[in-house]
Design an enzyme around this catalytic site. Sequence first.
Site, PDB file in Angstrom:
ATOM      1  N   VAL A  11       9.980 -32.131  30.961  1.00 56.65           N
ATOM      2  CA  VAL A  11      11.320 -31.942  31.521  1.00 56.65           C
ATOM      3  C   VAL A  11      12.372 -32.754  30.766  1.00 56.65           C
ATOM      4  O   VAL A  11      13.420 -32.244  30.381  1.00 56.65           O
ATOM      5  CB  VAL A  11      11.327 -32.319  33.026  1.00 56.65           C
ATOM      6  CG1 VAL A  11      12.736 -32.527  33.540  1.00 56.65           C
ATOM      7  CG2 VAL A  11      10.660 -31.204  33.808  1.00 56.65           C
ATOM      8  N   THR A 120      11.229 -34.745  40.229  1.00 55.32           N
ATOM      9  CA  THR A 120      11.058 -34.180  41.576  1.00 55.32           C
ATOM     10  C   THR A 120      10.681 -35.318  42.517  1.00 55.32           C
ATOM     11  O   THR A 120       9.630 -35.941  42.357  1.00 55.32           O
ATOM     12  CB  THR A 120       9.937 -33.117  41.541  1.00 55.32           C
ATOM     13  OG1 THR A 120      10.324 -32.094  40.616  1.00 55.32           O
ATOM     14  CG2 THR A 120       9.705 -32.515  42.912  1.00 55.32           C
ATOM     15  N   PHE A 150      14.486 -26.959  37.665  1.00 55.57           N
ATOM     16  CA  PHE A 150      13.732 -25.767  38.074  1.00 55.57           C
ATOM     17  C   PHE A 150      13.113 -25.030  36.892  1.00 55.57           C
ATOM     18  O   PHE A 150      12.618 -23.924  37.061  1.00 55.57           O
ATOM     19  CB  PHE A 150      14.641 -24.818  38.862  1.00 55.57           C
ATOM     20  CG  PHE A 150      15.130 -25.412  40.155  1.00 55.57           C
ATOM     21  CD1 PHE A 150      14.346 -25.349  41.304  1.00 55.57           C
ATOM     22  CD2 PHE A 150      16.361 -26.060  40.233  1.00 55.57           C
ATOM     23  CE1 PHE A 150      14.776 -25.915  42.499  1.00 55.57           C
ATOM     24  CE2 PHE A 150      16.797 -26.626  41.419  1.00 55.57           C
ATOM     25  CZ  PHE A 150      16.011 -26.557  42.557  1.00 55.57           C
ATOM     26  N   PHE A 250       5.955 -13.550  41.522  1.00 59.91           N
ATOM     27  CA  PHE A 250       4.962 -14.420  42.172  1.00 59.91           C
ATOM     28  C   PHE A 250       4.087 -13.661  43.154  1.00 59.91           C
ATOM     29  O   PHE A 250       3.628 -14.202  44.142  1.00 59.91           O
ATOM     30  CB  PHE A 250       5.640 -15.639  42.824  1.00 59.91           C
ATOM     31  CG  PHE A 250       6.044 -16.649  41.789  1.00 59.91           C
ATOM     32  CD1 PHE A 250       5.259 -17.754  41.534  1.00 59.91           C
ATOM     33  CD2 PHE A 250       7.177 -16.455  41.021  1.00 59.91           C
ATOM     34  CE1 PHE A 250       5.592 -18.653  40.539  1.00 59.91           C
ATOM     35  CE2 PHE A 250       7.526 -17.338  40.020  1.00 59.91           C
ATOM     36  CZ  PHE A 250       6.739 -18.447  39.770  1.00 59.91           C
ATOM     37  N   GLY A 254      -4.699 -14.167  41.313  1.00 59.74           N
ATOM     38  CA  GLY A 254      -5.394 -14.793  40.188  1.00 59.74           C
ATOM     39  C   GLY A 254      -6.331 -15.870  40.670  1.00 59.74           C
ATOM     40  O   GLY A 254      -6.765 -15.860  41.832  1.00 59.74           O
ATOM     41  N   CYS A 261       3.122 -28.881  38.595  1.00 62.75           N
ATOM     42  CA  CYS A 261       4.103 -28.933  39.688  1.00 62.75           C
ATOM     43  C   CYS A 261       3.593 -28.415  41.029  1.00 62.75           C
ATOM     44  O   CYS A 261       3.580 -29.161  42.005  1.00 62.75           O
ATOM     45  CB  CYS A 261       5.356 -28.160  39.292  1.00 62.75           C
ATOM     46  SG  CYS A 261       6.253 -28.983  37.977  1.00 62.75           S
ATOM     47  N   LYS A 322      -1.081 -21.639  32.470  1.00 60.14           N
ATOM     48  CA  LYS A 322      -0.375 -20.372  32.303  1.00 60.14           C
ATOM     49  C   LYS A 322      -0.067 -20.195  30.819  1.00 60.14           C
ATOM     50  O   LYS A 322      -0.241 -21.136  30.035  1.00 60.14           O
ATOM     51  CB  LYS A 322       0.901 -20.349  33.150  1.00 60.14           C
ATOM     52  CG  LYS A 322       1.967 -21.351  32.725  1.00 60.14           C
ATOM     53  CD  LYS A 322       3.247 -20.978  33.430  1.00 60.14           C
ATOM     54  CE  LYS A 322       4.321 -21.990  33.293  1.00 60.14           C
ATOM     55  NZ  LYS A 322       5.542 -21.615  33.951  1.00 60.14           N
ATOM     56  N   ARG A 329      -2.581 -29.578  33.047  1.00 60.00           N
ATOM     57  CA  ARG A 329      -2.699 -30.344  34.285  1.00 60.00           C
ATOM     58  C   ARG A 329      -3.081 -29.424  35.462  1.00 60.00           C
ATOM     59  O   ARG A 329      -2.430 -28.417  35.703  1.00 60.00           O
ATOM     60  CB  ARG A 329      -1.393 -31.086  34.580  1.00 60.00           C
ATOM     61  CG  ARG A 329      -1.154 -32.250  33.621  1.00 60.00           C
ATOM     62  CD  ARG A 329       0.163 -32.958  33.865  1.00 60.00           C
ATOM     63  NE  ARG A 329       1.274 -32.281  33.240  1.00 60.00           N
ATOM     64  CZ  ARG A 329       2.518 -32.794  33.181  1.00 60.00           C
ATOM     65  NH1 ARG A 329       2.773 -33.969  33.710  1.00 60.00           N
ATOM     66  NH2 ARG A 329       3.491 -32.119  32.597  1.00 60.00           N
TER      67      ARG A 329
HETATM   68  P1  NAD Z   1       5.578 -35.875  31.865  1.00 56.02           P
HETATM   69  O1  NAD Z   1       4.411 -36.605  32.383  1.00 56.02           O
HETATM   70  O2  NAD Z   1       5.399 -34.777  30.859  1.00 56.02           O
HETATM   71  O3  NAD Z   1       6.642 -36.895  31.249  1.00 56.02           O
HETATM   72  C1  NAD Z   1       7.039 -38.072  31.857  1.00 56.02           C
HETATM   73  C2  NAD Z   1       7.376 -39.065  30.751  1.00 56.02           C
HETATM   74  O4  NAD Z   1       8.009 -40.209  31.319  1.00 56.02           O
HETATM   75  C3  NAD Z   1       6.155 -39.584  29.989  1.00 56.02           C
HETATM   76  O5  NAD Z   1       6.315 -39.316  28.613  1.00 56.02           O
HETATM   77  C4  NAD Z   1       6.155 -41.095  30.282  1.00 56.02           C
HETATM   78  O6  NAD Z   1       5.687 -41.857  29.194  1.00 56.02           O
HETATM   79  C5  NAD Z   1       7.614 -41.346  30.561  1.00 56.02           C
HETATM   80  N1  NAD Z   1       7.926 -42.560  31.339  1.00 56.02           N
HETATM   81  C6  NAD Z   1       7.386 -42.985  32.498  1.00 56.02           C
HETATM   82  N2  NAD Z   1       7.963 -44.122  32.920  1.00 56.02           N
HETATM   83  C7  NAD Z   1       8.905 -44.428  31.995  1.00 56.02           C
HETATM   84  C8  NAD Z   1       9.862 -45.491  31.855  1.00 56.02           C
HETATM   85  N3  NAD Z   1       9.976 -46.441  32.775  1.00 56.02           N
HETATM   86  N4  NAD Z   1      10.652 -45.490  30.764  1.00 56.02           N
HETATM   87  C9  NAD Z   1      10.562 -44.525  29.829  1.00 56.02           C
HETATM   88  N5  NAD Z   1       9.695 -43.499  29.919  1.00 56.02           N
HETATM   89  C10 NAD Z   1       8.882 -43.452  30.987  1.00 56.02           C
HETATM   90  O7  NAD Z   1       6.307 -35.290  33.161  1.00 56.02           O
HETATM   91  P2  NAD Z   1       7.151 -33.919  33.298  1.00 56.02           P
HETATM   92  O8  NAD Z   1       6.220 -32.751  33.408  1.00 56.02           O
HETATM   93  O9  NAD Z   1       8.239 -33.909  32.293  1.00 56.02           O
HETATM   94  O10 NAD Z   1       7.786 -34.145  34.740  1.00 56.02           O
HETATM   95  C11 NAD Z   1       8.806 -35.097  34.965  1.00 56.02           C
HETATM   96  C12 NAD Z   1       9.383 -34.840  36.348  1.00 56.02           C
HETATM   97  O11 NAD Z   1       9.997 -33.534  36.371  1.00 56.02           O
HETATM   98  C13 NAD Z   1       8.354 -34.831  37.468  1.00 56.02           C
HETATM   99  O12 NAD Z   1       8.926 -35.363  38.624  1.00 56.02           O
HETATM  100  C14 NAD Z   1       8.070 -33.349  37.662  1.00 56.02           C
HETATM  101  O13 NAD Z   1       7.629 -33.061  38.969  1.00 56.02           O
HETATM  102  C15 NAD Z   1       9.433 -32.746  37.420  1.00 56.02           C
HETATM  103  N6  NAD Z   1       9.411 -31.351  36.990  1.00 56.02           N
HETATM  104  C16 NAD Z   1       8.483 -30.922  36.079  1.00 56.02           C
HETATM  105  C17 NAD Z   1       8.499 -29.611  35.645  1.00 56.02           C
HETATM  106  C18 NAD Z   1       7.478 -29.116  34.650  1.00 56.02           C
HETATM  107  O14 NAD Z   1       7.377 -27.902  34.479  1.00 56.02           O
HETATM  108  N7  NAD Z   1       6.747 -29.983  33.976  1.00 56.02           N
HETATM  109  C19 NAD Z   1       9.457 -28.709  36.138  1.00 56.02           C
HETATM  110  C20 NAD Z   1      10.410 -29.182  37.048  1.00 56.02           C
HETATM  111  C21 NAD Z   1      10.372 -30.506  37.462  1.00 56.02           C
END
Ligand code: NAD
Length: 435
Positions: A11, A120, A150, A250, A254, A261, A322, A329
Amino acid sequence: MRITMIGTGYVGLVSGVCFSEFGFDVTCVDKDQAKIAALQRGEVPIYEPGLAELMVKNADRLTFTTDLPGAVENADVIFIAVGTPTRRGDGEADLSYVYAAAREVGEAMRSGSVVVIKSTVVVGTCREVRRIIEETAPNKEFSVASNPEFLREGAAIEDFLRPDRVVVGVEDERGEQVLKALYRPLNLRQTPIVFTSLENAEITKYAANAFLAMKISFINEIADLCETVGGNVQDIARGIGLDNRIGPKFLHPGPGYGGSCFPKDTRALAATARRLGSPIRLVETTIAVNEERMRSIPDRVIAAHGGSVEGKTIAVLGIAFKPNTDDIREAPSLTAIPALQAAGATIRAHDPQAAEAAKPLLPDVTWCNSPYAAAEGADGLVIMTEWNEYRALNLATLSRTMRGNVLIDLRNIYPPEEVAPHAFNYHSVGRKPHT
Ligand code: NAD
C-alpha cells in the site's frame, strides 16, 4: 506540498508512487533496509503491474530512505501505511506498528503537520494516535486524518489513480483542506470524496472488506448447494448479479478467500465488535464458512483422485492468493499443499510470480517453470489461481503428458464442454460435471 509515506509495502509504495504521479514530492520510508536499498537502486521489491514504469517516470519526485526523522521533519503531510496484521491469540488487529510509527512521527515532525492513517485500523485508533503524539510532543500542534485504502493488489495503480471513491475522516478544517488538495487531481474524473469523521472512515474500510468477503462465502455456499442438487452456480451468479442491487462482482466461487486483507480484516472486525459488545454475527459466520472451505480443499482433491493421493503426483497451478500479484499471505495454496503432502502426494507447482516467496514456506515442492512442466507425469492437476496464462492451456497437450486424468478447476475457468473432448476426469466448483 511534501509528502512522507511511512511503510513501503504493497500500500505505502503504490500510494507514494501514485502521489508522485499526481505531481507531489514524496519520501518513502521503511525500516526494512534491504527493501529501501533495492528501491534506491530502482528495483521494485514487489510484483505489481505498472508500478515499475510509474516509478521510473516519477523518479525525480521520489526519495527512498530508512531515515524516518529526517523524512518527517520536512514533511507537510505524513502518511502511516505500516502493517496491521492479526494479533496472536484473539484475532484483533495488531496496532503496535501504527502506534510505534506515531511515536516516531511525534518526535520528529514540526508543528502544523497533518498525520494521515492509511493503514487499515479499528475504530478508535486515530484518536489513540492523536493521544500518543500529544504525549510524545506536547508542544506541537497537528491534525490527524484517516484515509483508508481500497486498492486491490494486481490492479493497484489503476485503483489508486482511478478509484470508485476516496474516503477521508477528519477532525478539523486543516485536515480536510490538505486531503482535498492531495486528491484534487481526481476532480477531473469527478471522483466522489466522502468526508466524514475519523471513526466513520475507520469503520467504512472494515465494513467494505467484510461485505465483499461475505459475498464470496455466500456464493461458495450456494456452490455447495449446486453440487448437491446438480445445479450450476455460474448461471445462478449471473442470474442474481444482473440485479443492480446485488451486482455481478465477488460472486465467483473458489477455494475460499485468502490474501493480506480479507482474512485479517474480517477477524479484526468480528473480534473488535464482540469486545465492544456489538457482535456482527454475519461476519463471524463468514469467517467460519471460509475457514471450513479452505480446510475442505484437500479433501476435495483427494476425493477427485478416488479417495487417496498416496503415492500420487499432483500439479498445482497458482500459489498467489489471486492473479497479478506475488503476495501469498493466507493463500489457500499454503494450507492445501502441506495437507496433500501429508496425505502422501508429491507436489509439482508453478506460479508466474509467487514461487520465490513461496519456496521457504512450502518445502519438498518441485518448482516448475511452466504449467506444462508442472503437469508432466502428474496424476492430477489443480488450478488454484486464475492467472491469465492458465486460462487457455492446451488441454490436448496436458492430457497427453500427464500420467493421470484428474483436472480440478477451483476457479471455474474452463467451460465443462470445452474440457469434455479431452477425456479428463474434470471437477469444477458448483457445476455439474459434463458427461
Ligand atoms: P506490508 O506488510 O506490505 O508493508 C508494511 C511495511 O511497513 C513493511 O515494509 C514494514 O517494514 C514497514 N514498517 C513497519 N513499521 C514501520 C516503521 N515504524 N517505520 C517504517 N516502516 C515500517 O503491508 P501492506 O500490505 O502494504 O498493508 C499496509 C496497511 O494497508 C495494512 O493496514 C493493510 O491492512 C492495509 N491495506 C492493504 C491492502 C493490500 O492490498 N495489501 C489494501 C488496502 C489496505
